[in-house]
Write a protein that holds these residues in place. Structure first.
Motif, PDB file in Angstrom:
ATOM      1  N   LYS A 247      41.264  10.873 -30.196  1.00 56.86           N
ATOM      2  CA  LYS A 247      40.323  11.664 -29.394  1.00 56.86           C
ATOM      3  C   LYS A 247      38.945  11.661 -30.050  1.00 56.86           C
ATOM      4  O   LYS A 247      37.923  11.430 -29.395  1.00 56.86           O
ATOM      5  N   LEU A 248      38.906  11.914 -31.352  1.00 57.03           N
ATOM      6  CA  LEU A 248      37.630  11.920 -32.051  1.00 57.03           C
ATOM      7  C   LEU A 248      36.999  10.528 -32.025  1.00 57.03           C
ATOM      8  O   LEU A 248      35.792  10.377 -31.818  1.00 57.03           O
ATOM      9  N   ARG A 249      37.803   9.502 -32.215  1.00 57.92           N
ATOM     10  CA  ARG A 249      37.274   8.139 -32.185  1.00 57.92           C
ATOM     11  C   ARG A 249      36.685   7.820 -30.818  1.00 57.92           C
ATOM     12  O   ARG A 249      35.613   7.230 -30.701  1.00 57.92           O
ATOM     13  N   ARG A 250      37.394   8.206 -29.757  1.00 57.54           N
ATOM     14  CA  ARG A 250      36.863   8.003 -28.395  1.00 57.54           C
ATOM     15  C   ARG A 250      35.517   8.690 -28.236  1.00 57.54           C
ATOM     16  O   ARG A 250      34.567   8.130 -27.680  1.00 57.54           O
ATOM     17  N   GLU A 251      35.437   9.930 -28.695  1.00 64.57           N
ATOM     18  CA  GLU A 251      34.205  10.697 -28.543  1.00 64.57           C
ATOM     19  C   GLU A 251      33.053  10.058 -29.322  1.00 64.57           C
ATOM     20  O   GLU A 251      31.912  10.039 -28.853  1.00 64.57           O
ATOM     21  N   LEU A 252      33.346   9.527 -30.504  1.00 63.26           N
ATOM     22  CA  LEU A 252      32.301   8.913 -31.307  1.00 63.26           C
ATOM     23  C   LEU A 252      31.830   7.593 -30.689  1.00 63.26           C
ATOM     24  O   LEU A 252      30.636   7.270 -30.725  1.00 63.26           O
TER      25      LEU A 252
END
Length: 518
Positions: A247-252
């Protein structure tokens, strides 16, 4: 060292009051913090390569003219073996996000904000930094090309792959290497002609305070060259030790993509993600080559310890979709299955709470809508139901008529409910999650559960069965069982793409994870 002192004296007109060696990792340059009588400090560098020093000095001065966040070069020796630069302080991004990294990827909101600020700034130096830059000044090569790609791929082959003694066909592998190198270096879109940082990682980002904010500044870009923007993004977000959640990787990636649009034309989100995947593959192989050399040949334990999480990144990438390099992918799949690389920890990382195996950074933003990827097609109509419950109130009933399924007893693991701060929380709450994962017993417990559940679900899919049930019980049905049920459900859904229905019975919470579309 004496010549560095002389350079300082020429620049400042005085001797330094103190000189402090700065510990560095993985560099042949030596850095000192030099403090003058006025209390002001600068960084002095002694390099071993004049060409490398020249490249840094040229790039730093060029970026400073373009008002980019890099240290200013203050003085350079005539032979270019030593130079002085602005002191950006002691707080690196790497140290600032240490807590989330050591917690297995569970980054706090403040840590995530630092990551977002950094990733938004990256296109600034890549695109604005490339304007007017004389790439012939770069070292050791002016651009990202076939030769440099093949060098890194063969570095992986000779320093890592051959050390595993895994069997492969040399000529077929070389042919796939050349196809991958061609795909990585072809392209005429604007994103292919920026400044490629080359070593973009959290250690090379310093944080300086300005107006109550921490501003990212970039250092150690002397290996940069002309090249595609995807490389640095893959290098940063797929760093093995960071363990960013999906999720964090997608957001970044989403932050980066929209920041990039401010500087240049960009492909569609679907095209961007598809091309990014190639660079993720390349970067992982490149990293494994470095780990193999530093670990197997130089016998540095830190690099050996870094191999399993890098292999895990590779396995997740292979699970996310296909690549047009048949022999290479076959070799990599067999590599991931070698016993020495199988992690003893279950696939659990938390920043959003759950682990997925999608490589679609835009899933949280449907308007951008590229397709998702999954390893398993033809999964049929299997529905998995996962319950958490309290043994005091009995085992959940199976309404399918099949007589029930697996029941796992979590009561052997450490119970956070015994401690006052956690009594009103559940296994869905971050403090409880941190307690359980830091303690570690629940992870060992779930490791065995995952292996059993994966084999069972895979066989049920093959046989066309439609219903399977897993139940997790503990004393109160509040902490350990809730955590275990939620994580197994997310694990099965992300790995197999099947429908999973979650019921935390004692909390009255239900959730349906729908079948993934293909």
């Amino acid at each position: 060292m004496q010549k560095l002192r002389e350079l300082y004296h020429q620049w400042s007109g005085q001797e330094p009051l103190s000189v402090e060696l700065i510990p560095m990792a993985g560099s042949n340059r030596v850095y000192y913090r030099m403090i003058g009588t006025d209390g002001q400090s600068v960084i002095g560098c002694i390099g071993t390569s004049r060409e490398e020093n020249h490249a840094f000095v040229y790039l730093a001065r060029h970026f400073s003219k373009r008002q980019l966040p890099v240290p200013q070069v203050l003085a350079v020796s005539e032979d270019e073996m030593r130079y002085l630069q602005q002191d950006l302080g002691t707080q690196s991004l790497f140290n600032a996000i240490r807590g989330g990294r050591e917690a297995g990827g569970r980054y706090t909101l403040s840590e995530q904000q630092l990551l977002r600020a950094t990733i938004r700034q990256l296109p600034n130096i890549q695109m604005r930094g490339a304007r007017g830059l004389d790439f012939s000044q770069c070292y050791p090569t002016p651009q990202f090309d076939m030769d440099s790609v093949l060098f890194d791929l063969n570095y992986f082959k000779y320093c890592f792959l051959k050390a595993t003694e895994l069997d492969f066909h040399e000529l077929k592998l070389e042919a796939d290497f050349r196809l991958l190198a061609k795909d990585l270096t072809e392209g005429d879109e604007p994103t292919a002609y920026g400044f490629l940082y080359r070593d973009f990682q959290a250690r090379n980002v310093m944080l300086m305070s300005a107006e109550e904010k921490l501003i990212p500044y970039f250092i150690d870009f002397q290996g940069g060259r002309r090249g595609p923007c995807y490389y640095d993004l893959a290098s940063f977000l797929w760093q093995a030790s960071a363990r960013y959640s999906h999720k964090l990787r997608r957001e970044l990636v989403f932050e980066y993509y929209h920041s990039l649009k401010q500087y240049t034309e960009v492909p569609t989100p679907h095209q961007f993600v598809a091309r990014l995947r190639l660079f993720v593959l390349f970067r992982i192989l490149q990293v494994l080559g470095a780990y193999g050399f530093r670990g197997y040949f130089e016998r540095k334990q830190h690099f050996i310890d870094s191999i399993p999480p890098a292999i895990q990144n590779l396995q997740e990438l292979l699970d996310s979709g296909t690549f047009p390099y048949p022999h290479l992918i076959d070799v990599l799949q067999r590599l991931c299955e070698l016993p020495q690389f199988i992690s003893q920890e279950p696939v659990v990382s938390r920043a959003d709470g759950y682990r997925t195996t999608e490589l679609n950074p835009y899933k949280a933003h449907p308007k951008d809508g590229p397709a998702t990827f999954s390893k398993y097609d033809g999964k049929g109509d299997l529905v998995v139901k996962v319950f958490s419950f309290s043994y005091r109130k009995g085992i959940p009933e199976d309404e399918s008529g099949n007589g029930g399924g697996y029941v796992f007893d979590c009561r052997s693991t450490h119970n956070p409910g015994r401690y006052e701060p956690y009594k009103l929380l559940t296994g869905l709450d971050e403090p409880v999650i941190r307690f359980l994962e830091d303690d570690g017993e629940i992870l060992t417990f779930l490791d065995s559960v995952y292996r059993l559940a994966d084999a069972h679900v895979r066989r049920y899919i093959q046989r066309g069965f439609t219903s399977l049930m897993f139940c997790f019980g503990c004393t109160g049905g509040q902490h350990r069982s809730v955590y275990s049920a939620q994580h197994l459900a997310e694990h099965l859904h992300s790995k197999f793409g099947i429908e999973v229905r979650i019921c935390h019975r004692e909390q009255g919470i239900t959730q349906v994870l729908k079948v993934k579309n293909h």
